[in-house]
Write an enzyme that holds these catalytic residues in place. Structure first.
Site, PDB file in Angstrom:
ATOM      1  N   GLU A  97     -11.150   6.040   5.286  1.00 20.25           N
ATOM      2  CA  GLU A  97     -10.458   6.955   6.256  1.00 20.25           C
ATOM      3  C   GLU A  97     -11.090   7.130   7.481  1.00 20.25           C
ATOM      4  O   GLU A  97     -10.858   7.419   8.503  1.00 20.25           O
ATOM      5  CB  GLU A  97      -9.941   8.423   5.547  1.00 20.25           C
ATOM      6  CG  GLU A  97      -8.979   8.275   4.357  1.00 20.25           C
ATOM      7  CD  GLU A  97      -7.721   7.907   5.095  1.00 20.25           C
ATOM      8  OE1 GLU A  97      -7.376   7.831   6.252  1.00 20.25           O
ATOM      9  OE2 GLU A  97      -6.843   7.374   4.281  1.00 20.25           O
ATOM     10  N   TRP A  99      -4.190   1.800  10.503  1.00 23.20           N
ATOM     11  CA  TRP A  99      -4.663   1.727   9.018  1.00 23.20           C
ATOM     12  C   TRP A  99      -4.620   0.449   8.423  1.00 23.20           C
ATOM     13  O   TRP A  99      -5.198  -0.142   7.565  1.00 23.20           O
ATOM     14  CB  TRP A  99      -3.799   2.615   7.901  1.00 23.20           C
ATOM     15  CG  TRP A  99      -4.121   2.582   6.715  1.00 23.20           C
ATOM     16  CD1 TRP A  99      -3.358   2.186   5.756  1.00 23.20           C
ATOM     17  CD2 TRP A  99      -5.309   2.885   6.091  1.00 23.20           C
ATOM     18  NE1 TRP A  99      -4.067   2.603   4.533  1.00 23.20           N
ATOM     19  CE2 TRP A  99      -5.274   2.893   4.811  1.00 23.20           C
ATOM     20  CE3 TRP A  99      -6.711   3.433   6.678  1.00 23.20           C
ATOM     21  CZ2 TRP A  99      -6.244   3.056   4.007  1.00 23.20           C
ATOM     22  CZ3 TRP A  99      -7.561   3.886   5.659  1.00 23.20           C
ATOM     23  CH2 TRP A  99      -7.287   3.678   4.394  1.00 23.20           C
ATOM     24  N   TYR A 147       0.920  -1.434  -0.013  1.00 20.09           N
ATOM     25  CA  TYR A 147       0.035   0.162  -0.036  1.00 20.09           C
ATOM     26  C   TYR A 147       1.078   1.291   0.112  1.00 20.09           C
ATOM     27  O   TYR A 147       0.735   2.311  -0.620  1.00 20.09           O
ATOM     28  CB  TYR A 147      -0.745  -0.108   1.271  1.00 20.09           C
ATOM     29  CG  TYR A 147      -1.499   1.142   1.602  1.00 20.09           C
ATOM     30  CD1 TYR A 147      -2.908   1.495   0.657  1.00 20.09           C
ATOM     31  CD2 TYR A 147      -1.224   2.220   2.359  1.00 20.09           C
ATOM     32  CE1 TYR A 147      -3.322   2.865   0.439  1.00 20.09           C
ATOM     33  CE2 TYR A 147      -1.971   3.574   2.418  1.00 20.09           C
ATOM     34  CZ  TYR A 147      -3.145   3.655   1.709  1.00 20.09           C
ATOM     35  OH  TYR A 147      -3.632   4.786   1.633  1.00 20.09           O
TER      36      TYR A 147
END
Length: 218
Positions: free
Chosen positions: A57, A65, A35
């Protein structure tokens, strides 16, 4: 550029190879590092893709995350690829169904906000506008800036993210404060906050034949 290519094999003065430069984040986890290398800071366009980034988000708020990344395939499945019209049609039964799905982050406020955000996208379309043009209207002016040395040097929010948050909320979006908006700007490439010593930056600089400390840092 694939994650396998992003390795800075530096050499010491005697020519010996030293350890690769660390990533901004993601070292040690293949999903996280991929990512970082291939998505974070790369420009994202399109209604579904941007709605997904905004939603994820929001779901990430208060969590790591990598937790969201691991659940992203399930999020895409249950939210029907984040196609705005389909998600906008979700009703109370759909919300309850998602709350019972252990594959995603089961937070009622965040699930309902994602549905409301899809409806806001549809409303933009009905008025002849797009999320893409609204979102990207807050991209900072391109400029050559010195990249930050550490994540502590990066802002949590900016004037642009504060303005974006205000504009999106005016259009009916939820769970998009200035900090979440800035994280979305980073994720979608409106700003490029890779650090000066990041192997992504070093590789790009080597390919372009320029110093690694220059670039739009947001």
């Amino acid at each position: 550029m694939t994650s396998e290519r992003v390795t800075d094999l530096r050499t010491a003065g005697d020519g010996a190879v030293v350890d690769p430069a660390p990533r901004c984040f993601g070292d040690g986890d293949p999903l996280y590092s991929a990512y970082h290398d291939d998505e974070w800071g790369v420009p994202v366009h399109g209604e579904q893709a941007l709605l997904e980034r905004i939603a994820l988000e929001g779901f990430q708020s208060g969590l790591s995350w990598i937790t969201v990344l691991r659940k992203r395939p399930a999020f895409r499945e249950v939210f029907e690829g984040f196609e705005p019209e389909r998600v906008a049609a979700f009703g109370p039964d759909d919300v309850e169904r998602l709350l019972g799905d252990a594959r995603i982050i089961r937070n009622r406020m965040k699930i309902e906000a994602t549905v409301d955000n899809a409806r806001a996208v549809v409303a933009l379309h009905d008025s002849g506008r797009t999320l893409d043009e609204l979102f990207w209207s807050f991209a900072p002016e391109p400029a050559e800036r010195v990249r930050r040395a550490t994540f502590a040097d990066l802002p949590a929010w900016t004037a642009e993210s504060k303005a974006m948050s205000k504009a999106l909320k005016k259009e009916g979006f939820r769970f998009i404060g200035p900090t979440t908006a800035y994280a979305a700007m980073q994720a979608c490439g409106l700003v490029d906050d890779h650090l000066a010593t990041c192997p992504v930056v070093l590789r790009r600089a080597a390919d372009a034949g320029r110093p690694a400390d220059a670039g739009a840092a947001g």
